[in-house]
Design a protein around this motif. Structure first.
Motif: not given
Length: 382
Positions: A314-318
């Motif tokens: 999720f950190f990277f997808r944001v």
């Protein structure tokens, strides 16, 4: 896979693609500097070695940071068949798809000029080549090939043709007064073509370093753009594999990883005779970066979309869902000064670890902004 197959596929957003794009962007928006700060603080041998990977090779060679730009272009290529298939399924004409891509190319070229400061500093001694222009041009031509070739085999034929063409030019076409196959900043045919055809200031000098004036080639120049179409096409081929509803997820991952291994081995076998050089985008560099990119998308796809382990990404997808915004933000806005306005007190208290605190605040501030945009469904696209 034919155009008919493309139009019959149900559009599906790959979370692995957003995560990989965010992983890629993380390093140029603070991640690399964070590793450097950690290395300086610890002075451990392995950390210093890792920090060295956060720099570009001066000329020949390959470090992790040399992967960032081609990986982004590879990811852009993956999105092409997914986007084209979605639009054709909605009865958009090929001409409308092509026109939209042309508009995107023009906008990216203009944003590249903005990034280079041409509107701030004036057109005299301006640099016209840019990262965004290369992405826009390579994306456009890769989309044209994908749109009208239909099958992976025809795309592969185009890819081989482009890579062979670049190889022939770089190794066998003589530069006047120097000769053929002289892969130096002064001798490579990239610089010769840029000096003849590319308007404005060329950004690199005799040692391959950036210069304010008197440059003899540009790492984002004409032949580099043509070569970069190659890795974007590799991405389109990966996208077609991921798009193929007849394949299982495991088969897709294995096929992508196998393609990556073959490309890496080929690049390494050729490299003693045809060096891996990012700044003139040799074919061996293209093959190595493309091979690693294939393996990374295979790994991200397997973990996130096949095994369904998604929370960690999720950190990277944001970041990945607003990649263009964060790139331009770092280019135009003094993000470091803004974040220091909030964490400056902690930087002073940290003493020797001040740079580390600065980078944590920098990355954290950027991510929180992107997260707010994500929650509000605000995404900057071209």
């Amino acid at each position: 896979m034919t155009d008919t197959n493309l139009t019959n596929l149900k559009p599906q957003r790959l979370k692995s693609l957003d995560a990989l794009r965010g992983f890629d962007m993380f390093w140029i928006t603070g991640g690399a500097s964070l590793v450097t700060a950690l290395a300086q603080l610890s002075d451990a041998g392995w950390m210093n070695a890792l920090s060295r990977q956060m720099e570009h090779a001066l000329w020949e060679g390959f470090y992790f940071y040399d992967l960032i730009f081609p990986l982004f272009m590879f990811i852009a290529g993956i999105a092409i068949p997914l986007s084209v298939g979605s639009k054709l399924a909605k009865n958009h004409s090929k001409w409308s798809v092509l026109l939209k891509a042309a508009e995107r190319m023009v906008v990216l070229i203009m944003l590249g000029l903005l990034f280079n400061g041409i509107f701030r500093n004036g057109f005299e001694n301006a640099r016209y080549a840019s990262v965004l222009a290369q992405i826009g041009i390579a994306y456009f031509f890769a989309l044209v090939i994908t749109l009208y070739s239909g099958s992976i085999k025809l795309s592969a034929a185009w890819l081989v043709g482009i890579l062979l063409g670049v190889t022939m030019l770089q190794l066998f076409v003589p530069v006047p007064g120097i000769g053929a196959g002289v892969l130096t900043p002064e001798g490579c045919i990239n610089g010769y073509l840029d000096r003849m055809l590319l308007p404005g200031r060329l950004a690199y000098g005799l040692e391959g370093k950036m210069v304010a004036e008197g440059g003899i080639f540009d790492a984002l120049g004409i032949l580099c753009i043509i070569s970069a179409i190659g890795i974007t096409l590799m991405g389109t081929m990966a996208g077609k594999v991921l798009q193929n509803a007849a394949m299982t997820g495991y088969r897709k991952a294995v096929l992508l990883a196998a393609a990556g291994v073959v490309l890496i081995i080929t690049a390494l076998l050729l490299s003693p005779h045809y060096p891996i050089i990012k700044k003139c985008w040799t074919t061996t560099y293209n093959l190595l970066a493309g091979g690693i990119s294939f393996i990374l998308i295979a790994l991200f796809f397997l973990i996130i979309d096949v095994w369904n382990f998604q929370k960690w990404s999720f950190f990277f997808r944001v970041i990945g869902m607003n990649a263009l915004f964060i790139y331009l933000l770092n280019a135009i806005v003094p993000v470091g000064e803004l974040t220091d306005a909030f964490v400056g007190w902690a930087i002073r208290l940290a003493g020797e670890a001040g740079r580390l605190v600065h980078m944590l605040g920098y990355i954290g501030g950027e991510w929180l902004l992107l997260y707010l945009m994500y929650r509000k469904n605000i995404f900057l696209k071209v």
